[in-house]
Design a protein around this motif. Structure first.
Motif, short mmCIF file in Angstrom:
data_model
loop_
_atom_site.label_atom_id
_atom_site.label_comp_id
_atom_site.label_asym_id
_atom_site.label_seq_id
_atom_site.Cartn_x
_atom_site.Cartn_y
_atom_site.Cartn_z
N SER A 1 -3.44 5.75 5.81
CA SER A 1 -3.86 5.56 7.20
C SER A 1 -3.59 4.15 7.69
CB SER A 1 -5.35 5.88 7.34
OG SER A 1 -6.11 4.97 6.55
N ARG A 2 -3.14 3.31 6.78
CA ARG A 2 -2.87 1.91 7.09
C ARG A 2 -1.41 1.62 6.75
NH1 ARG A 2 -6.25 -2.77 3.86
NH2 ARG A 2 -4.52 -4.19 3.52
N LEU A 3 -0.84 0.62 7.39
CA LEU A 3 0.54 0.26 7.08
C LEU A 3 0.68 0.05 5.58
CD1 LEU A 3 1.48 -2.23 9.93
CD2 LEU A 3 2.30 0.11 9.62
N ILE A 4 1.50 0.87 4.95
CA ILE A 4 1.60 0.82 3.50
C ILE A 4 2.19 -0.49 3.02
CG2 ILE A 4 3.89 1.87 3.26
CD1 ILE A 4 2.67 3.57 0.98
N SER A 5 2.96 -1.14 3.89
CA SER A 5 3.58 -2.40 3.52
C SER A 5 2.56 -3.53 3.40
CB SER A 5 4.65 -2.79 4.54
OG SER A 5 4.09 -2.90 5.83
N THR A 6 1.35 -3.30 3.88
CA THR A 6 0.29 -4.32 3.80
C THR A 6 -0.62 -4.10 2.60
OG1 THR A 6 -1.31 -3.12 5.15
CG2 THR A 6 0.29 -4.51 6.31
N ILE A 7 -0.46 -3.01 1.91
CA ILE A 7 -1.32 -2.70 0.77
C ILE A 7 -0.71 -3.32 -0.49
CG2 ILE A 7 -2.30 -0.87 -0.64
CD1 ILE A 7 -2.18 0.92 1.86
N PRO A 8 -1.45 -4.17 -1.19
CA PRO A 8 -0.88 -4.89 -2.32
C PRO A 8 -0.28 -4.00 -3.40
CG PRO A 8 -2.92 -5.91 -1.65
CD PRO A 8 -2.80 -4.64 -0.86
#
Length: 115
Positions: free
Chosen positions: A25-32
């Motif tokens: 649900s969140r930009l996957i590129s921001t998930i470590p």
């Protein structure tokens, strides 16, 4: 908060391939770190594969050379490509998003390997 929705599980025969998907649900590129875990009946949940934001991957010894993890940033989706599947791969597969403050989990998708 990150919500994860998995799909792609099912019944497959030994030797076949299967692709699991997990949409965030969140930009996957921001998930470590994104990861796939699995839990077989009567066993503890185990780490299968990880993919960092920078693109580094790691795999459990039992799946190295057979499974691949990759993502599509445009779809906010991480995939687990499973090849040469065997009965030992039967499990519920869970998607995980690891951030600095929390771990988020999907609901799981069942993979059953049987002839």
């Amino acid at each position: 908060q990150v919500q994860l929705v998995e799909s792609g599980g099912g019944l497959v025969q030994p030797g076949e391939s299967l692709r699991l998907s997990c949409t965030t649900s969140r930009l996957i590129s921001t998930i470590p770190t994104m990861a796939w875990y699995r839990q077989a009946p009567g066993k503890q949940r185990e780490l299968v594969a990880t993919l960092t934001r920078e693109g580094s991957t790691k795999f459990a010894d039992s799946v190295t050379g057979r499974f691949t993890i990759f993502r599509d940033n445009t779809k906010n989706t991480v995939y687990l490509e499973m090849t040469r599947i065997g009965p030992e791969d039967t499990a519920v597969y869970y998607c995980n998003a690891h951030t600095a403050f929390n771990d988020y989990w999907g609901q799981g998708t069942q993979v059953t390997v049987s002839s």
